[in-house]
Design a protein around this motif. Structure first.
Motif, mmCIF file in Angstrom:
data_model
loop_
_atom_site.group_PDB
_atom_site.id
_atom_site.type_symbol
_atom_site.label_atom_id
_atom_site.label_comp_id
_atom_site.label_asym_id
_atom_site.label_seq_id
_atom_site.Cartn_x
_atom_site.Cartn_y
_atom_site.Cartn_z
ATOM 1 N N GLY A 1 20.910 5.529 -1.956
ATOM 2 C CA GLY A 1 20.439 6.555 -1.021
ATOM 3 C C GLY A 1 18.937 6.714 -1.070
ATOM 4 N N LYS A 2 18.412 6.659 -2.286
ATOM 5 C CA LYS A 2 16.967 6.799 -2.436
ATOM 6 C C LYS A 2 16.250 5.684 -1.691
ATOM 7 C CE LYS A 2 14.621 5.974 -6.319
ATOM 8 N NZ LYS A 2 13.504 6.129 -7.232
ATOM 9 N N ARG A 3 16.760 4.459 -1.894
ATOM 10 C CA ARG A 3 16.119 3.327 -1.246
ATOM 11 C C ARG A 3 16.215 3.430 0.267
ATOM 12 N NH1 ARG A 3 18.849 -1.630 -2.445
ATOM 13 N NH2 ARG A 3 19.249 -0.646 -4.448
ATOM 14 N N GLU A 4 17.357 3.889 0.745
ATOM 15 C CA GLU A 4 17.526 4.027 2.193
ATOM 16 C C GLU A 4 16.531 5.024 2.763
ATOM 17 O OE1 GLU A 4 21.891 4.286 2.851
ATOM 18 O OE2 GLU A 4 21.262 4.927 4.840
ATOM 19 N N ASN A 5 16.397 6.161 2.084
ATOM 20 C CA ASN A 5 15.449 7.173 2.551
ATOM 21 C C ASN A 5 14.036 6.642 2.550
ATOM 22 O OD1 ASN A 5 17.262 9.128 3.144
ATOM 23 N ND2 ASN A 5 16.947 10.346 1.303
ATOM 24 N N GLU A 6 13.686 5.936 1.486
ATOM 25 C CA GLU A 6 12.331 5.395 1.408
ATOM 26 C C GLU A 6 12.085 4.404 2.526
ATOM 27 O OE1 GLU A 6 11.778 3.822 -2.477
ATOM 28 O OE2 GLU A 6 11.832 5.792 -3.406
ATOM 29 N N ASN A 7 13.088 3.586 2.799
ATOM 30 C CA ASN A 7 12.920 2.617 3.878
ATOM 31 C C ASN A 7 12.696 3.302 5.210
ATOM 32 O OD1 ASN A 7 13.131 0.396 2.309
ATOM 33 N ND2 ASN A 7 15.329 0.111 2.638
ATOM 34 N N LEU A 8 13.443 4.347 5.439
ATOM 35 C CA LEU A 8 13.298 5.088 6.696
ATOM 36 C C LEU A 8 11.901 5.667 6.816
ATOM 37 C CD1 LEU A 8 14.945 5.932 9.129
ATOM 38 C CD2 LEU A 8 15.605 7.983 7.912
ATOM 39 N N ALA A 9 11.424 6.291 5.732
ATOM 40 C CA ALA A 9 10.093 6.883 5.773
ATOM 41 C C ALA A 9 9.029 5.820 5.993
ATOM 42 C CB ALA A 9 9.814 7.643 4.477
ATOM 43 N N LEU A 10 9.181 4.692 5.320
ATOM 44 C CA LEU A 10 8.206 3.622 5.471
ATOM 45 C C LEU A 10 8.236 3.051 6.876
ATOM 46 C CD1 LEU A 10 8.578 1.775 2.088
ATOM 47 C CD2 LEU A 10 6.619 3.046 2.899
ATOM 48 N N LEU B 1 0.837 -1.205 0.000
ATOM 49 C CA LEU B 1 0.000 0.000 0.000
ATOM 50 C C LEU B 1 0.863 1.242 0.000
ATOM 51 C CD1 LEU B 1 -3.093 -0.097 2.377
ATOM 52 C CD2 LEU B 1 -2.908 1.030 0.176
ATOM 53 N N PHE B 2 1.896 1.175 0.841
ATOM 54 C CA PHE B 2 2.756 2.359 0.935
ATOM 55 C C PHE B 2 3.571 2.502 -0.327
ATOM 56 C CE2 PHE B 2 2.984 1.291 5.686
ATOM 57 C CZ PHE B 2 1.741 1.830 5.890
ATOM 58 N N ILE B 3 4.071 1.361 -0.779
ATOM 59 C CA ILE B 3 5.020 1.451 -1.883
ATOM 60 C C ILE B 3 4.311 1.913 -3.147
ATOM 61 C CG2 ILE B 3 6.500 0.124 -3.414
ATOM 62 C CD1 ILE B 3 7.193 -1.585 -0.998
ATOM 63 N N SER B 4 3.060 1.446 -3.332
ATOM 64 C CA SER B 4 2.406 1.746 -4.617
ATOM 65 C C SER B 4 2.353 3.234 -4.894
ATOM 66 C CB SER B 4 1.019 1.136 -4.662
ATOM 67 O OG SER B 4 0.245 1.622 -3.576
ATOM 68 N N PRO B 5 1.999 4.078 -3.921
ATOM 69 C CA PRO B 5 2.001 5.504 -4.275
ATOM 70 C C PRO B 5 3.379 5.990 -4.630
ATOM 71 C CG PRO B 5 1.734 5.228 -1.949
ATOM 72 C CD PRO B 5 1.562 3.881 -2.561
ATOM 73 N N LEU B 6 4.370 5.496 -3.866
ATOM 74 C CA LEU B 6 5.725 5.963 -4.118
ATOM 75 C C LEU B 6 6.167 5.542 -5.501
ATOM 76 C CD1 LEU B 6 7.426 5.119 -0.741
ATOM 77 C CD2 LEU B 6 6.415 7.255 -1.434
ATOM 78 N N SER B 7 5.876 4.301 -5.836
ATOM 79 C CA SER B 7 6.319 3.835 -7.148
ATOM 80 C C SER B 7 5.494 4.493 -8.231
ATOM 81 C CB SER B 7 6.212 2.326 -7.243
ATOM 82 O OG SER B 7 4.874 1.947 -6.980
ATOM 83 N N LEU B 8 4.213 4.720 -7.951
ATOM 84 C CA LEU B 8 3.361 5.347 -8.946
ATOM 85 C C LEU B 8 3.892 6.718 -9.328
ATOM 86 C CD1 LEU B 8 -0.387 4.697 -8.085
ATOM 87 C CD2 LEU B 8 0.688 4.540 -10.307
ATOM 88 N N LEU B 9 4.352 7.397 -8.322
ATOM 89 C CA LEU B 9 4.740 8.777 -8.575
ATOM 90 C C LEU B 9 5.890 8.861 -9.551
ATOM 91 C CD1 LEU B 9 4.242 10.179 -5.040
ATOM 92 C CD2 LEU B 9 3.254 11.114 -7.076
ATOM 93 N N ARG B 10 6.893 7.993 -9.432
ATOM 94 C CA ARG B 10 8.005 8.113 -10.370
ATOM 95 C C ARG B 10 8.516 6.754 -10.820
ATOM 96 N NH1 ARG B 10 12.222 12.108 -10.437
ATOM 97 N NH2 ARG B 10 12.082 11.366 -12.555
#
Lengths: 504, 81
Positions: A197-206, A7-16
């Motif tokens: 770095g992007k993945r790390e940031n996303e993981n932290l936010a999630l 659920l969380f990832i889909s918006p993130l992936s959808l966006l870019r």
């Protein structure tokens, strides 16, 4: 957990989704095209205009050496020739030079004339035959002289010449390429770092979102709408850039909404990452609660570490105008010494820092354990901007595995929403605050009036200027007209007056 | 912390999220893009290889730091050029 993650990832992936792939492809294509371009440019370098016969001269050179070796030992070769031409042309000019040296020796002349066919004699016009020898040709001479035997000399010479040539070429190629190699490797590292770095940031936010915004979490229990969007299934986090994430929640008493902005370190940007190694930086989360107009009384309050509190008091307009630093009052428990309170009135400050909060987070003992991540807290009803009444909380984010450390701090948010929402100022405090606000409101009003008057005056002055200019232009014509009028009048006067009487 | 006996949620008070629109002039200054342009111009004028490569690196940095709502594929390709 997997479902919620998707659920969380889909918006993130959808966006870019496509943007990143495109970026990657673009970067790679560009790098490769540059590399190819430079390679081809480098390969073309040794070929200079007018010296196409490079390859042809090599066998000639060897044959020349055989005949030319004895003359080498006598008068030195003219250097200006060899130094003026580029390095790669070590061979041909030298083979030419050697015959030049001995115009008197006849046996040399015939081979020299043969070599001349390959070289344009006119190229070397006007250059004297005897010139100071270069150090390298001297060294060569010495080396050639020291070795015995013509053949060995030839071989030695040929070897040194050839090895020199190749030596000259190789270092040139490598040194020519250092900048390219360095920069391309940096770019490659940059691209790799971007994705990690992007993945790390996303993981932290999630991780944060799954702890505090998922089912049965604190925000779920406090707000009816979580996330960015209309329905219940809306994505929770909004990713605005590789290191900024936003979380929105709405539907609670006393407030119209809450916006949490996570500003993480720029892990995706290699240059910023290196800079942050020198200048320390933190992952931050900022909660902004937009209070309802009727819910918040006249409260201006801030709490932060000492240095930051002073800066805040100087920089923020509302703190500057209304509030001052509050010294810890005697006779009651107060926040730990590391923290400083900035408030409009001491009474309000005392009411907002109640025992519950002190025991949980801000007291001496509690702060040591739980307060490490606290940065600042700021309540204001005179905030500049679209919404006047807001509460702002700033905390530092722990890393993904230690999100639990933040629980108490995050729990402060709904607690204070309720506390401030229900809080009513006492009469005594209210009179003071009212007076202060009225004063400031008047000042603002005056300023606006002044500004308006100045604008009006400017307009008038501008208009006047325009009129004057217009008059100045027309003055020439106007003068003439005036003169004409006056002349006419005089004429009229001069003329006899004819009395006219009406009949009838 | 202290729990309320009644549910603090108010579904009727829900207000949907409105992203704050930032005018292009108010955006934080894109330093890396600016530096990239300067280096590119210097590199072209003085024929310093280092300058041109630095320009590329800073251009990449400014692209990496771009925020979503500024995005446009055309912009990216123009920036790379």
């Amino acid at each position: 957990m997997a479902k919620s993650r998707s659920l969380f990832i889909s918006p993130l992936s959808l966006l870019r989704p496509t943007g990143d792939a495109f970026l990657y492809i673009f970067a790679l294509l560009f790098i490769f095209s540059l590399l190819l371009h430079h390679l081809s440019a480098a390969a073309a370098h040794p070929h200079f205009e007018g010296f196409d016969a490079d390859d042809d001269d090599l066998p000639l050179e060897d044959s020349n050496h055989e005949q030319v070796v004895p003359p080498l030992r006598s008068p030195p070769p003219p250097i200006s020739l060899s130094t003026s031409t580029p390095e790669s042309h070590h061979g041909p000019p030298e083979s030419q030079i050697q015959p030049d040296r001995n115009p008197s020796s006849n046996p040399v002349k015939s081979p020299s004339t043969a070599s001349f066919e390959y070289w344009d004699e006119d190229e070397f016009e006007g250059i004297p035959q005897d010139l100071v020898p270069p150090p390298e040709s001297e060294v060569k001479q010495e080396s050639s002289e020291s070795s015995t035997g013509g053949d060995s000399d030839l071989g030695h010479l040929g070897n040194t010449e050839d090895s020199n040539k190749s030596d000259v070429r190789f270092p040139k190629k490598l040194s020519y390429y250092t900048v390219e190699i360095l920069c391309v490797s940096f770019l490659i590292m940059f691209t790799v770092n971007y994705f990690t770095g992007k993945r790390e940031n996303e993981n932290l936010a999630l991780a944060w979102a799954s702890k505090f915004a998922a089912k049965d979490s604190i925000f779920e229990k406090n707000f009816s709408l979580l996330g960015v969007g209309e329905t219940d299934d809306s994505p929770l986090l909004l990713q605005e850039g590789q290191n900024v994430f936003k979380f929105y929640a709405s539907g609670r008493r006393f407030c119209s909404g809450l916006l949490a902005t996570m500003e993480l370190k720029s892990r995706h940007d290699l240059i910023s990452k290196l800079y942050n190694m020198v200048v320390p930086c933190k992952d931050e989360i900022t909660f902004e609660v937009y209070m309802n107009d009727d819910a918040m009384d006249q409260v201006i309050f801030a709490l932060a570490r000492k240095k930051l509190a002073k800066t805040m008091q100087k920089e923020m307009k509302d703190l500057q105008r209304f509030a001052g630093l509050v010294a810890p009052p005697s006779g009651r428990k107060w926040v730990t010494e590391e923290l400083q309170v900035v408030s409009e009135s001491k009474e309000v400050a005392g009411d907002l820092i109640n025992d519950v909060v002190l025991d949980q987070v801000f007291g001496e003992k509690a702060f040591e354990k739980f307060g490490k991540l606290f940065i600042s807290m700021h309540f204001s009803d005179q905030q500049s901007g679209s919404s006047k009444k807001i509460l702002v909380f700033k905390f530092a984010l722990p890393d993904a595995n230690h999100m639990v450390d933040m629980t108490r701090l995050v729990a402060l948010v709904p607690y204070y929403i309720d506390l401030v929402g229900r809080y009513k100022l006492s009469l005594h405090a209210r009179t003071k605050t009212e007076a202060a606000r009225a004063k400031v409101a008047q000042e603002i009003y005056k300023e606006i009036q002044n500004a308006r008057q100045e604008a009006l005056q400017k307009k008038k002055a501008d208009q006047r200027k325009k009129l004057e200019e217009a008059e100045a232009k027309l003055s020439a014509e106007a003068l003439r007209k005036k003169e004409a009028k006056e002349h006419f009048r005089q004429m009229k006067k001069a003329m006899p007056k004819i009395k006219m009487s009406r009949s009838g | 912390m202290s729990s309320q006996s009644n549910d603090p949620r108010q579904p009727s008070a829900v207000r949907p999220y409105k992203p704050q629109l930032v005018a292009p002039q108010d955006l934080p200054v894109d330093y890396s893009g600016f530096i990239a342009v300067i280096f590119g111009v210097l590199g072209a004028m003085f024929r310093y290889k280092v300058c041109s490569w630095l320009a590329i690196i800073f251009c990449a940095q400014s692209l990496a730091n771009m925020r979503n709502f500024e995005n446009d594929l055309k912009q990216i390709s123009m920036a790379m050029m």
